[in-house]
Scaffold this motif. Structure first.
Motif, short mmCIF file in Angstrom:
data_model
loop_
_atom_site.label_atom_id
_atom_site.label_comp_id
_atom_site.label_asym_id
_atom_site.label_seq_id
_atom_site.Cartn_x
_atom_site.Cartn_y
_atom_site.Cartn_z
N ALA A 130 0.73 -1.23 0.08
CA ALA A 130 -0.20 0.43 0.55
C ALA A 130 0.38 1.43 0.01
CB ALA A 130 -1.12 -0.15 1.59
N ASN A 131 1.71 1.03 0.99
CA ASN A 131 2.90 2.08 0.60
C ASN A 131 3.86 2.74 -0.50
OD1 ASN A 131 4.47 4.64 2.27
ND2 ASN A 131 5.88 3.34 2.12
N VAL A 132 4.30 1.50 -0.94
CA VAL A 132 4.21 1.76 -2.35
C VAL A 132 3.75 2.32 -3.56
CG1 VAL A 132 5.36 0.25 -4.53
CG2 VAL A 132 6.28 -0.43 -2.06
N LEU A 133 2.70 1.76 -3.35
CA LEU A 133 0.94 2.54 -3.95
C LEU A 133 1.01 3.93 -4.25
CD1 LEU A 133 -1.00 -0.57 -4.67
CD2 LEU A 133 0.02 0.19 -6.54
N LYS A 134 1.04 4.64 -2.75
CA LYS A 134 0.86 5.75 -2.89
C LYS A 134 1.80 6.75 -2.96
CE LYS A 134 0.54 8.93 2.09
NZ LYS A 134 -0.03 8.25 3.14
N LYS A 135 3.36 5.53 -2.90
CA LYS A 135 4.65 7.14 -3.26
C LYS A 135 4.45 7.09 -4.28
CE LYS A 135 7.26 5.37 0.43
NZ LYS A 135 8.62 5.44 1.10
N ARG A 136 3.80 6.13 -5.13
CA ARG A 136 3.74 5.48 -7.08
C ARG A 136 3.13 6.43 -7.61
NH1 ARG A 136 3.68 -0.60 -9.00
NH2 ARG A 136 5.67 -0.18 -7.98
N HIS A 137 2.37 6.38 -7.21
CA HIS A 137 0.44 7.38 -7.82
C HIS A 137 0.60 8.76 -7.75
CE1 HIS A 137 0.14 3.71 -10.13
NE2 HIS A 137 0.03 3.68 -9.18
N ALA A 138 1.54 9.20 -6.48
CA ALA A 138 1.62 10.68 -5.58
C ALA A 138 1.77 11.84 -6.44
CB ALA A 138 2.50 10.55 -4.67
N PRO A 139 0.69 13.10 -6.64
CA PRO A 139 -0.34 13.49 -5.98
C PRO A 139 -1.32 12.66 -5.79
CG PRO A 139 -0.12 14.85 -7.29
CD PRO A 139 0.57 13.84 -7.77
N LEU A 140 -1.62 11.07 -6.80
CA LEU A 140 -2.90 10.84 -6.94
C LEU A 140 -3.77 9.93 -5.31
CD1 LEU A 140 -3.20 9.82 -10.99
CD2 LEU A 140 -3.69 12.37 -9.87
N ASP A 141 -4.78 9.70 -5.33
CA ASP A 141 -4.83 8.39 -4.24
C ASP A 141 -4.45 7.36 -5.21
OD1 ASP A 141 -5.84 7.49 -2.48
OD2 ASP A 141 -7.70 8.12 -2.12
N TRP A 142 -3.71 6.10 -4.51
CA TRP A 142 -3.63 4.80 -4.94
C TRP A 142 -4.80 4.49 -5.03
CZ3 TRP A 142 -4.06 0.51 -2.50
CH2 TRP A 142 -4.33 0.91 -0.47
N LYS A 143 -5.89 4.80 -3.79
CA LYS A 143 -6.85 3.81 -4.02
C LYS A 143 -8.75 3.92 -4.94
CE LYS A 143 -6.86 3.54 1.64
NZ LYS A 143 -7.71 4.10 2.48
N TRP A 144 -8.22 5.39 -5.42
CA TRP A 144 -8.82 5.82 -6.82
C TRP A 144 -8.29 4.82 -7.44
CZ3 TRP A 144 -7.32 8.30 -11.03
CH2 TRP A 144 -8.29 8.88 -12.11
N VAL A 145 -6.75 4.92 -7.91
CA VAL A 145 -6.44 4.68 -8.79
C VAL A 145 -7.15 3.20 -9.41
CG1 VAL A 145 -4.13 3.69 -10.39
CG2 VAL A 145 -4.19 5.98 -9.36
N MET A 146 -7.08 2.26 -8.19
CA MET A 146 -7.38 1.16 -8.09
C MET A 146 -9.07 0.84 -8.11
SD MET A 146 -6.87 -1.42 -4.93
CE MET A 146 -4.38 -1.42 -5.52
N SER A 147 -9.22 1.13 -7.84
CA SER A 147 -10.82 1.85 -7.80
C SER A 147 -11.08 2.01 -9.99
CB SER A 147 -11.71 2.45 -7.44
OG SER A 147 -11.43 3.93 -7.96
#
Length: 230
Positions: A130-147
């Motif tokens: 989850a932390n990897v995805l958070k950093k990877r997609h910032a400033p976008l919300d990684w949860k939104w990317v996943m949805s």
């Protein structure tokens, strides 16, 4: 002059994830490595993610950079986008090499894959990821990317995927790569599509799982170079 090669990452990935492979391939190619919209912090200009949207984004990238007849390596979803680009814009593509690309989509298959895309459970059970995805997609919300990814998969399952018969019309020289330990993509579906493609071949990677971080990049780059040079 080196031949050109475009590298396309997978769902939930980004261009930085592909950077180690790009460094290896840059010895033999003029490489391009992009972020898909909604990935790697790149904003989207549409409300929803779709294969058609990603395909058109790549097509526009090629036009804007004066590129045509480009070779493409696509990992997972990136491979799917490459095939869709070749289907819709055949003049834009030379050769295609995919790895770990899910090619068989039904409502049931999509539902199975989507069950793995639960942000809350990932945050609870796999906080490091989850932390990897958070950093990877910032400033976008990684949860939104996943949805958005889950919605894309749902749509593929509901009929927006490339029909099996349509693969017969993709005449480009194509290698369908699949790891023998891939738990998301089957060798059977990969072989089925490779056989349908007029100039398709199947390449099975031994001792290889689906996650890109577990792929032997030295071997992968060697296989890509060998294929593109033939």
């Amino acid at each position: 002059m080196k031949p050109t090669l475009l590298i396309l990452h997978g769902a939930l990935g980004d261009q930085q994830q592909m950077a180690p492979l790009q460094r290896l391939l840059s010895e033999n190619f003029e490489t391009y490595n992009i972020n898909f919209p909604g990935h790697g912090g790149r904003k989207m200009e549409t409300d929803n993610l779709s294969i058609a949207h990603l395909r058109d984004d790549v097509a526009n990238f090629l036009i804007n950079n004066g590129l045509s007849k480009i070779n493409i390596f696509g990992y997972s979803m990136g491979g799917y986008v490459a095939l869709e680009l070749a289907r819709k814009h055949p003049e834009s593509v030379n050769k295609i090499f995919t790895l770990g690309t899910k090619l068989n989509w039904t409502p049931e298959i999509a539902a199975k894959e989507i069950r793995l895309l639960n942000p809350d459970k990932i945050e609870e059970k796999i906080p490091a990821f989850a932390n990897v995805l958070k950093k990877r997609h910032a400033p976008l919300d990684w949860k939104w990317v996943m949805s958005q990814t889950a919605e894309l998969m749902t749509n593929l399952g509901n009929g927006t995927s490339i029909k099996l018969e349509d693969f017969k019309n993709i005449n480009h020289s194509t290698t369908i790569g699949i790891g023998d330990q891939d738990n998301m993509v089957s060798i059977e579906e990969s072989k089925q599509v490779a056989d349908m493609l007029p100039n398709g071949t199947l390449s099975i990677f031994k001792n290889t799982e689906h996650p890109f971080e577990k792929v032997d990049l030295s071997y992968l780059s060697k296989m890509i170079c060998q294929f593109m040079a033939d």
